[in-house]
Design a protein around this motif. Structure first.
Motif, PDB file in Angstrom:
ATOM      1  N   LEU A 145       1.565   2.552  -4.557  1.00 26.20           N
ATOM      2  CA  LEU A 145       1.245   3.315  -5.783  1.00 26.20           C
ATOM      3  C   LEU A 145       1.331   2.461  -7.058  1.00 26.20           C
ATOM      4  CD1 LEU A 145       0.620   5.858  -7.444  1.00 26.20           C
ATOM      5  CD2 LEU A 145       3.018   6.508  -7.246  1.00 26.20           C
ATOM      6  N   PRO A 146       2.497   1.839  -7.343  1.00 18.84           N
ATOM      7  CA  PRO A 146       2.551   1.111  -8.621  1.00 18.84           C
ATOM      8  C   PRO A 146       1.545  -0.023  -8.709  1.00 18.84           C
ATOM      9  CG  PRO A 146       4.543   0.709  -7.313  1.00 18.84           C
ATOM     10  CD  PRO A 146       3.790   1.789  -6.628  1.00 18.84           C
ATOM     11  N   ILE A 147       1.237  -0.627  -7.565  1.00 15.64           N
ATOM     12  CA  ILE A 147       0.320  -1.759  -7.613  1.00 15.64           C
ATOM     13  C   ILE A 147      -1.095  -1.267  -7.917  1.00 15.64           C
ATOM     14  CG2 ILE A 147      -0.613  -2.359  -5.289  1.00 15.64           C
ATOM     15  CD1 ILE A 147       1.281  -4.501  -7.702  1.00 15.64           C
ATOM     16  N   PRO A 162      -7.295  -5.568  -2.403  1.00  8.87           N
ATOM     17  CA  PRO A 162      -6.524  -5.948  -1.201  1.00  8.87           C
ATOM     18  C   PRO A 162      -5.788  -7.284  -1.388  1.00  8.87           C
ATOM     19  CG  PRO A 162      -8.705  -5.181  -0.586  1.00  8.87           C
ATOM     20  CD  PRO A 162      -8.692  -5.273  -2.088  1.00  8.87           C
ATOM     21  N   PHE A 163      -6.459  -8.264  -2.045  1.00 13.09           N
ATOM     22  CA  PHE A 163      -5.801  -9.550  -2.317  1.00 13.09           C
ATOM     23  C   PHE A 163      -4.565  -9.323  -3.177  1.00 13.09           C
ATOM     24  CE2 PHE A 163      -5.226 -12.550  -5.856  1.00 13.09           C
ATOM     25  CZ  PHE A 163      -4.803 -13.674  -5.182  1.00 13.09           C
ATOM     26  N   PHE A 164      -4.741  -8.494  -4.183  1.00 14.52           N
ATOM     27  CA  PHE A 164      -3.684  -8.191  -5.123  1.00 14.52           C
ATOM     28  C   PHE A 164      -2.506  -7.515  -4.414  1.00 14.52           C
ATOM     29  CE2 PHE A 164      -2.305  -6.497  -9.209  1.00 14.52           C
ATOM     30  CZ  PHE A 164      -2.650  -7.551 -10.019  1.00 14.52           C
ATOM     31  N   GLU A 165      -2.823  -6.573  -3.539  1.00 13.68           N
ATOM     32  CA  GLU A 165      -1.773  -5.865  -2.781  1.00 13.68           C
ATOM     33  C   GLU A 165      -1.014  -6.841  -1.882  1.00 13.68           C
ATOM     34  OE1 GLU A 165      -1.948  -1.745  -1.182  1.00 13.68           O
ATOM     35  OE2 GLU A 165      -4.083  -1.932  -1.600  1.00 13.68           O
ATOM     36  N   ARG A 166      -1.768  -7.792  -1.260  1.00 12.35           N
ATOM     37  CA  ARG A 166      -1.120  -8.770  -0.379  1.00 12.35           C
ATOM     38  C   ARG A 166      -0.141  -9.640  -1.164  1.00 12.35           C
ATOM     39  NH1 ARG A 166      -6.052  -9.456   1.937  1.00 12.35           N
ATOM     40  NH2 ARG A 166      -6.475 -11.404   0.825  1.00 12.35           N
ATOM     41  N   CYS A 167      -0.579 -10.095  -2.348  1.00 18.08           N
ATOM     42  CA  CYS A 167       0.289 -10.971  -3.174  1.00 18.08           C
ATOM     43  C   CYS A 167       1.552 -10.244  -3.592  1.00 18.08           C
ATOM     44  CB  CYS A 167      -0.429 -11.386  -4.454  1.00 18.08           C
ATOM     45  SG  CYS A 167      -1.660 -12.625  -4.182  1.00 18.08           S
ATOM     46  N   ALA A 169       2.937  -7.682  -2.285  1.00 24.08           N
ATOM     47  CA  ALA A 169       3.802  -7.332  -1.148  1.00 24.08           C
ATOM     48  C   ALA A 169       4.782  -8.477  -0.898  1.00 24.08           C
ATOM     49  CB  ALA A 169       2.965  -7.055   0.082  1.00 24.08           C
ATOM     50  N   VAL A 170       4.318  -9.710  -1.056  1.00 24.20           N
ATOM     51  CA  VAL A 170       5.216 -10.862  -0.842  1.00 24.20           C
ATOM     52  C   VAL A 170       6.289 -10.891  -1.928  1.00 24.20           C
ATOM     53  CG1 VAL A 170       5.362 -13.380  -0.739  1.00 24.20           C
ATOM     54  CG2 VAL A 170       3.438 -12.197   0.342  1.00 24.20           C
ATOM     55  N   ILE A 171       5.874 -10.615  -3.175  1.00 21.82           N
ATOM     56  CA  ILE A 171       6.858 -10.631  -4.265  1.00 21.82           C
ATOM     57  C   ILE A 171       7.937  -9.567  -4.030  1.00 21.82           C
ATOM     58  CG2 ILE A 171       7.160 -10.206  -6.757  1.00 21.82           C
ATOM     59  CD1 ILE A 171       4.420 -11.530  -7.152  1.00 21.82           C
ATOM     60  N   GLY A 172       7.525  -8.424  -3.471  1.00 20.80           N
ATOM     61  CA  GLY A 172       8.485  -7.345  -3.236  1.00 20.80           C
ATOM     62  C   GLY A 172       9.271  -7.503  -1.935  1.00 20.80           C
ATOM     63  N   ASP A 173       8.902  -8.478  -1.114  1.00 19.50           N
ATOM     64  CA  ASP A 173       9.533  -8.623   0.197  1.00 19.50           C
ATOM     65  C   ASP A 173      10.796  -9.471   0.093  1.00 19.50           C
ATOM     66  OD1 ASP A 173      10.282  -9.115   2.761  1.00 19.50           O
ATOM     67  OD2 ASP A 173       8.437 -10.115   3.387  1.00 19.50           O
ATOM     68  N   GLU A 183       4.663 -19.715  -4.166  1.00 18.85           N
ATOM     69  CA  GLU A 183       3.265 -19.974  -3.812  1.00 18.85           C
ATOM     70  C   GLU A 183       2.384 -18.778  -4.247  1.00 18.85           C
ATOM     71  OE1 GLU A 183       3.052 -21.640   0.306  1.00 18.85           O
ATOM     72  OE2 GLU A 183       1.706 -19.930   0.562  1.00 18.85           O
ATOM     73  N   VAL A 184       2.900 -17.583  -3.959  1.00 13.18           N
ATOM     74  CA  VAL A 184       2.129 -16.388  -4.269  1.00 13.18           C
ATOM     75  C   VAL A 184       2.038 -16.164  -5.779  1.00 13.18           C
ATOM     76  CG1 VAL A 184       2.288 -13.878  -4.148  1.00 13.18           C
ATOM     77  CG2 VAL A 184       2.378 -15.225  -2.082  1.00 13.18           C
ATOM     78  N   ARG A 185       3.129 -16.456  -6.485  1.00 14.40           N
ATOM     79  CA  ARG A 185       3.088 -16.341  -7.944  1.00 14.40           C
ATOM     80  C   ARG A 185       2.027 -17.271  -8.524  1.00 14.40           C
ATOM     81  NH1 ARG A 185       8.277 -14.614 -11.033  1.00 14.40           N
ATOM     82  NH2 ARG A 185       9.226 -13.318  -9.452  1.00 14.40           N
ATOM     83  N   THR A 186       1.946 -18.480  -7.955  1.00 10.26           N
ATOM     84  CA  THR A 186       0.947 -19.436  -8.432  1.00 10.26           C
ATOM     85  C   THR A 186      -0.465 -18.908  -8.147  1.00 10.26           C
ATOM     86  OG1 THR A 186       2.545 -21.125  -7.850  1.00 10.26           O
ATOM     87  CG2 THR A 186       0.349 -21.911  -8.374  1.00 10.26           C
ATOM     88  N   GLU A 187      -0.650 -18.347  -6.952  1.00 11.96           N
ATOM     89  CA  GLU A 187      -1.959 -17.767  -6.598  1.00 11.96           C
ATOM     90  C   GLU A 187      -2.325 -16.630  -7.552  1.00 11.96           C
ATOM     91  OE1 GLU A 187      -2.932 -16.332  -2.550  1.00 11.96           O
ATOM     92  OE2 GLU A 187      -1.435 -17.769  -1.900  1.00 11.96           O
ATOM     93  N   LEU A 188      -1.311 -15.806  -7.843  1.00 11.85           N
ATOM     94  CA  LEU A 188      -1.540 -14.657  -8.726  1.00 11.85           C
ATOM     95  C   LEU A 188      -1.904 -15.136 -10.137  1.00 11.85           C
ATOM     96  CD1 LEU A 188      -1.341 -11.660  -8.091  1.00 11.85           C
ATOM     97  CD2 LEU A 188       1.019 -11.693  -8.868  1.00 11.85           C
ATOM     98  N   TRP A 189      -1.200 -16.166 -10.569  1.00  8.67           N
ATOM     99  CA  TRP A 189      -1.455 -16.733 -11.899  1.00  8.67           C
ATOM    100  C   TRP A 189      -2.894 -17.271 -11.950  1.00  8.67           C
ATOM    101  CZ3 TRP A 189       1.432 -17.204 -16.422  1.00  8.67           C
ATOM    102  CH2 TRP A 189       0.873 -18.045 -17.392  1.00  8.67           C
TER     103      TRP A 189
END
Ligand code: HEM
Length: 403
Positions: A145-147, A162-167, A169-173, A183-189
């Protein structure tokens, strides 16, 4: 503990998973400001536990929110926050960046988002009821929901979600390694950077377009725009997700109070009472003094760290009658769940609306919703800063479903 004895270690241990550590009750009564030793690095800081003193610290400009201020209680290994991360800045940079967003989180703007949030919640509930039971409510609703709301807010194209949700999910895991998270933060950036290009070329009616095209007017750089977008994701994701988890569990334990949540006249107050009683920023907010300041009769010296415990202030019996009782009919004004002072949560109107839409929809559509396990078997996550449940298995009777 008197003032010469060795400071206790912090965080304090909880007794009941639904209440802050019982020691806070004694501290508020006897030692509203006290020294503690932080588990994560052994350093000593001040701990402030009463409602009025928490507010005094958070509104005082002599306390800095910047990690690099001497004495700030931060892990040494923590990377300095990047450009745009104004939650960790002091004025004037904090004011400049926050000002650029103020209009975006006003009640009128947030109301424009309500139909989108309602649609997202209905879609998630549809998806949940179409599958087998039991369902982990965290996976089915609390995390997506929040994402999806942030995607709507920022104007992330549907194909990229879907890409955004995948990224995220890792931050919240919690089990993801620090390297993987980085790595995911860099991808998101990098993704944000590309999205800013797209918004520059073809602006739409969304927050990121307005911020991108208005950056000269607001005096913010392109890098800061990317940083602000990333901050909104981090600040608006784990918080809402965990508040949904622990708040839904609290409601399931008090089914007699669900009608108060369903009644439009009382549901806003009901959401606030859950925020007060189940304050997920359980560790407290960290600050460092930049001058000598007296708080609750003690002088905090320049260069010393402070932790202002929101969850304790929210159970202060000087402010709330029977503070440990969850009473959704209470009008819990002035609670501290969103902090206080210049950093008070920028997304609080949106947060309240998301939670209200979710709980109203969920309990109206699934009036028989209940825990699929014994409450004693629910596992709680108690990491450094955000409190919540690890999963929330639920079931319901399909014959009572409503649309
Ligand atoms: C239940 C949900 C939420 C809770 C409990 C929560 C709590 C908080 C708290 C306690 C602070 C103050 C931090 C400090 O003073 O150091 C804060 C700041 C902030 N929150 Fe939230 N938050 C929630 C949801 C959101 C959402 C949905 C957004 C936006 C999408 C958001 C964006 C922010 C931002 C940008 C700040 C920094 C404000 C500043 O430094 O001026 N939050 N939040």
């Amino acid at each position: 503990m008197d003032s010469v004895s060795k400071p206790v270690s912090y965080p304090l241990s909880r007794g009941c998973p639904f209440d802050p550590a019982p020691e806070f009750t004694r501290l508020r009564a006897e030692r509203p400001i006290t020294r503690v030793r932080l588990d994560f690095d052994g350093s000593e800081v001040w701990l402030v536990s009463r409602h009025e003193d928490v507010r005094a610290v958070l509104r005082d400009p002599r306390f800095s929110a910047d990690f690099s201020t001497p004495g700030f209680p931060a892990r040494m290994t923590v990377q300095p926050p990047g450009p745009g991360t104004f939650i960790r800045m002091d004025p004037p940079d904090h004011s400049r960046l926050r000002r650029a967003l103020l209009n975006e989180f006003k009640p009128r703007r947030v109301e424009e988002l309500r139909p989108h949030v309602e649609r997202i919640v209905h879609t998630l509930v549809d998806r949940m009821v179409a599958g087998p039971q039991p369902v982990d409510l965290l996976e089915a609703i609390a995390f997506p929901l929040p994402i999806l709301v942030i995607c709507e807010l920022l104007g992330v194209p549907y194909d990229d979600r879907p890409f955004f949700e995948r990224c995220t999910a890792v931050i919240g895991d919690q089990n993801a390694s620090p390297a993987r998270r980085q790595e995911v933060r860099t991808e998101l950036w990098a993704y944000m950077d590309r999205l800013i290009d797209a918004k520059d070329a073809d602006p739409a009616d969304d927050l990121l377009s307005r911020l991108t095209t208005g950056r000269d007017r607001h005096g913010i750089s392109r890098e800061e725009v990317a940083g602000i977008a990333t901050l909104l994701i981090i600040a608006g994701y784990e918080t809402i997700a965990n508040q949904i988890g622990i708040g839904t569990l609290a409601l399931l334990r008090h089914p007699d109070q669900i009608p108060t949540m369903l009644d439009p006249a009382t549901s806003v107050g009901a959401v606030d009472e859950i925020l007060r009683h189940q304050t997920i920023i359980a560790y407290g907010l960290r600050r460092a003094a930049v001058a000598d300041v007296e708080v609750a009769g003690e002088v905090i010296r320049a260069g010393e760290g402070v932790i202002a415990v929101l969850a304790s202030g929210n159970r202060d019996d000087r402010v709330y009658e029977d503070p440990d009782v969850l009473n959704l009919e209470r009008v819990a004004t002035d609670h501290l769940a969103f902090g206080f002072g210049i950093h008070q949560c920028l997304g609080q109107v949106l947060a309240r609306m998301e939670l209200q839409v979710l709980w109203q929809t969920l309990f109206r559509r699934l009036p028989t919703l209940r825990l699929a396990v014994d409450v004693d078997d629910v596992e709680f996550r108690d990491d450094m800063f955000v409190y919540g449940v690890k999963s929330l298995p639920v079931v319901w009777s399909p014959e009572n479903e409503e649309n």
